[in-house]
Design a protein around this motif. Structure first.
Motif, PDB file in Angstrom:
ATOM      1  N   GLN A 125       7.353  -7.054   1.051  1.00 40.01           N
ATOM      2  CA  GLN A 125       7.338  -5.586   1.012  1.00 40.01           C
ATOM      3  C   GLN A 125       6.836  -4.978   2.319  1.00 40.01           C
ATOM      4  O   GLN A 125       7.314  -3.931   2.744  1.00 40.01           O
ATOM      5  CB  GLN A 125       6.501  -5.099  -0.166  1.00 40.01           C
ATOM      6  CG  GLN A 125       7.142  -5.392  -1.517  1.00 40.01           C
ATOM      7  CD  GLN A 125       6.345  -4.836  -2.685  1.00 40.01           C
ATOM      8  OE1 GLN A 125       5.525  -3.933  -2.539  1.00 40.01           O
ATOM      9  NE2 GLN A 125       6.592  -5.373  -3.872  1.00 40.01           N
ATOM     10  N   LYS A 126       5.919  -5.632   2.989  1.00 36.43           N
ATOM     11  CA  LYS A 126       5.411  -5.106   4.256  1.00 36.43           C
ATOM     12  C   LYS A 126       6.455  -5.155   5.359  1.00 36.43           C
ATOM     13  O   LYS A 126       6.318  -4.480   6.390  1.00 36.43           O
ATOM     14  CB  LYS A 126       4.167  -5.880   4.694  1.00 36.43           C
ATOM     15  CG  LYS A 126       4.418  -7.345   5.030  1.00 36.43           C
ATOM     16  CD  LYS A 126       3.145  -8.051   5.442  1.00 36.43           C
ATOM     17  CE  LYS A 126       3.379  -9.515   5.746  1.00 36.43           C
ATOM     18  NZ  LYS A 126       4.322  -9.748   6.861  1.00 36.43           N
ATOM     19  N   SER A 136      -0.346   4.915  -7.706  1.00 34.49           N
ATOM     20  CA  SER A 136      -1.585   5.527  -7.224  1.00 34.49           C
ATOM     21  C   SER A 136      -1.318   6.647  -6.226  1.00 34.49           C
ATOM     22  O   SER A 136      -2.258   7.329  -5.793  1.00 34.49           O
ATOM     23  CB  SER A 136      -2.462   4.460  -6.557  1.00 34.49           C
ATOM     24  OG  SER A 136      -1.790   3.900  -5.430  1.00 34.49           O
ATOM     25  N   GLU A 137      -0.048   6.858  -5.856  1.00 34.33           N
ATOM     26  CA  GLU A 137       0.302   7.864  -4.846  1.00 34.33           C
ATOM     27  C   GLU A 137       0.841   9.126  -5.516  1.00 34.33           C
ATOM     28  O   GLU A 137       1.895   9.099  -6.150  1.00 34.33           O
ATOM     29  CB  GLU A 137       1.344   7.314  -3.859  1.00 34.33           C
ATOM     30  CG  GLU A 137       0.847   6.136  -3.053  1.00 34.33           C
ATOM     31  CD  GLU A 137      -0.351   6.489  -2.184  1.00 34.33           C
ATOM     32  OE1 GLU A 137      -0.354   7.580  -1.573  1.00 34.33           O
ATOM     33  OE2 GLU A 137      -1.293   5.663  -2.125  1.00 34.33           O
ATOM     34  N   ASP A 172       7.375   5.499  -2.584  1.00 30.82           N
ATOM     35  CA  ASP A 172       7.229   4.697  -3.792  1.00 30.82           C
ATOM     36  C   ASP A 172       8.556   3.988  -4.037  1.00 30.82           C
ATOM     37  O   ASP A 172       9.492   4.114  -3.235  1.00 30.82           O
ATOM     38  CB  ASP A 172       6.824   5.573  -4.980  1.00 30.82           C
ATOM     39  CG  ASP A 172       6.012   4.794  -6.019  1.00 30.82           C
ATOM     40  OD1 ASP A 172       6.269   3.586  -6.185  1.00 30.82           O
ATOM     41  OD2 ASP A 172       5.129   5.385  -6.652  1.00 30.82           O
ATOM     42  N   GLN A 173       8.640   3.257  -5.117  1.00 29.58           N
ATOM     43  CA  GLN A 173       9.814   2.426  -5.375  1.00 29.58           C
ATOM     44  C   GLN A 173      11.109   3.218  -5.249  1.00 29.58           C
ATOM     45  O   GLN A 173      11.274   4.283  -5.839  1.00 29.58           O
ATOM     46  CB  GLN A 173       9.725   1.801  -6.765  1.00 29.58           C
ATOM     47  CG  GLN A 173      10.883   0.854  -7.069  1.00 29.58           C
ATOM     48  CD  GLN A 173      10.661   0.061  -8.333  1.00 29.58           C
ATOM     49  OE1 GLN A 173       9.728   0.311  -9.073  1.00 29.58           O
ATOM     50  NE2 GLN A 173      11.525  -0.897  -8.598  1.00 29.58           N
ATOM     51  N   GLY A 188       0.797  -1.221   0.000  1.00 32.24           N
ATOM     52  CA  GLY A 188       0.000   0.000   0.000  1.00 32.24           C
ATOM     53  C   GLY A 188       0.824   1.262   0.000  1.00 32.24           C
ATOM     54  O   GLY A 188       0.360   2.312   0.455  1.00 32.24           O
ATOM     55  N   PHE A 189       2.069   1.165  -0.505  1.00 36.02           N
ATOM     56  CA  PHE A 189       2.999   2.292  -0.572  1.00 36.02           C
ATOM     57  C   PHE A 189       3.345   2.832   0.826  1.00 36.02           C
ATOM     58  O   PHE A 189       3.737   3.988   0.970  1.00 36.02           O
ATOM     59  CB  PHE A 189       2.456   3.418  -1.463  1.00 36.02           C
ATOM     60  CG  PHE A 189       2.274   2.990  -2.893  1.00 36.02           C
ATOM     61  CD1 PHE A 189       3.340   2.990  -3.777  1.00 36.02           C
ATOM     62  CD2 PHE A 189       1.040   2.540  -3.344  1.00 36.02           C
ATOM     63  CE1 PHE A 189       3.185   2.578  -5.088  1.00 36.02           C
ATOM     64  CE2 PHE A 189       0.866   2.124  -4.658  1.00 36.02           C
ATOM     65  CZ  PHE A 189       1.947   2.145  -5.530  1.00 36.02           C
ATOM     66  N   GLU A 190       3.238   1.986   1.835  1.00 37.05           N
ATOM     67  CA  GLU A 190       3.561   2.373   3.200  1.00 37.05           C
ATOM     68  C   GLU A 190       4.782   1.608   3.692  1.00 37.05           C
ATOM     69  O   GLU A 190       4.917   0.407   3.450  1.00 37.05           O
ATOM     70  CB  GLU A 190       2.389   2.129   4.139  1.00 37.05           C
ATOM     71  CG  GLU A 190       1.185   3.019   3.866  1.00 37.05           C
ATOM     72  CD  GLU A 190       0.092   2.856   4.906  1.00 37.05           C
ATOM     73  OE1 GLU A 190       0.180   1.924   5.742  1.00 37.05           O
ATOM     74  OE2 GLU A 190      -0.846   3.668   4.906  1.00 37.05           O
ATOM     75  N   VAL A 191       5.668   2.313   4.392  1.00 37.82           N
ATOM     76  CA  VAL A 191       6.858   1.714   4.990  1.00 37.82           C
ATOM     77  C   VAL A 191       6.815   1.974   6.485  1.00 37.82           C
ATOM     78  O   VAL A 191       6.625   3.116   6.925  1.00 37.82           O
ATOM     79  CB  VAL A 191       8.150   2.307   4.389  1.00 37.82           C
ATOM     80  CG1 VAL A 191       9.374   1.642   5.014  1.00 37.82           C
ATOM     81  CG2 VAL A 191       8.168   2.129   2.880  1.00 37.82           C
TER      82      VAL A 191
END
Length: 258
Positions: A234-235, A110-111, A68-69, A55-58
């Motif tokens: 990724q999470k 999407s961000e 983002d990436q 979800g683009f969250e770190v």
């Protein structure tokens, strides 16, 4: 445009990006506009790797950051601090929480806006030395700030059978191509050598690992990294963080054999 010259070595830097390193007429750096990648070098900071599946969250100690990436550092410009015939210093300054426009939005993300809950200064130093080019990264900011750093230079290829040499094996371009967008991990190495028409050795301090990426046969990226992002989901990308205490200095040097 900044040009550094010393004893037949010539480095060309545009807005903090190394767009050329030529030694006795041989160009080692992938040229912008050639197939494969639209850049010549960049940095991955304060994260390495994709976050779309999270979800683009770190996760960071101050909450969840929207990234983002490969992080948001590449999304804003360097300022030239100083330059001479053989050296140039660039800097980016970020204030905690400042929204940064995401160039990937809306076509690839999407961000629309990215942010980081820590303030930092990020300096990129270029120095032509006797026989090599040194690139130094100086990171300062809020104590305890989590971060990863990856340097992402692209090297021009001239032959059909280049190899990347470690101290124990040779990696073919086909092996790198086969891994695809994830990039081939080369763990626990401070030095790699690209053997093509000419050789260039990439030596590092403070990184500890490399990953190698390309999707074409005319260039390859040999990337010093502090953490290989595909080692975790990724999470769980936060598992790869280092934490800032004062100032961190990481170095890369390019040693051509001509």
């Amino acid at each position: 445009m900044i040009h550094l010259e010393m004893n037949g070595h010539r480095a060309t830097i545009e807005a903090g990006e190394l767009i050329g390193y030529e030694v006795k007429g041989h160009q080692f750096i992938h040229q912008k506009g050639s197939p494969g990648w639209s850049s010549a070098d960049t940095e991955m900071f304060p994260i390495i790797g994709p976050v779309n599946e999270a979800g683009f969250e770190v996760k960071v100690p101050l909450g969840n950051a929207i990234q983002d990436q490969h992080g948001h550092l590449r999304q804003f410009a360097y300022t030239l601090i100083s330059s001479s015939a053989t050296e140039a210093v660039f800097k980016k300054t970020y204030k905690a929480g400042t929204p940064i426009k995401n160039s990937k939005y809306p076509s690839k993300s999407s961000e629309e806006w990215l942010a980081w809950p820590y303030s930092f200064e990020f300096e990129k130093h270029f120095k032509l030395c006797d026989g090599f080019l040194e690139i130094k990264f100086v990171i300062s900011g809020d104590d305890g700030m989590p971060f990863m750093l990856g340097y992402h230079p692209a090297f021009k290829l001239y032959t059909n059978r280049p190899v990347i040499k470690t101290n124990t094996r040779e990696i073919t371009l086909d092996e790198v191509l086969a891994v695809g967008s994830r990039a081939l991990q080369v763990a626990d190495h401070d030095t790699l050598t690209l053997k093509d028409e000419k050789e260039i050795t990439i030596k590092t301090k403070g990184f500890g690992h490399f990953m190698c990426w390309t999707e074409v046969k005319n260039m390859v990226c040999i990337e010093p990294i502090t953490f290989y992002p595909y080692a975790v989901a990724q999470k769980d990308l936060n598992k790869g963080f280092q934490y800032l205490e004062g100032t961190s200095i990481l170095e890369v040097s390019l040693h051509p054999e001509i």
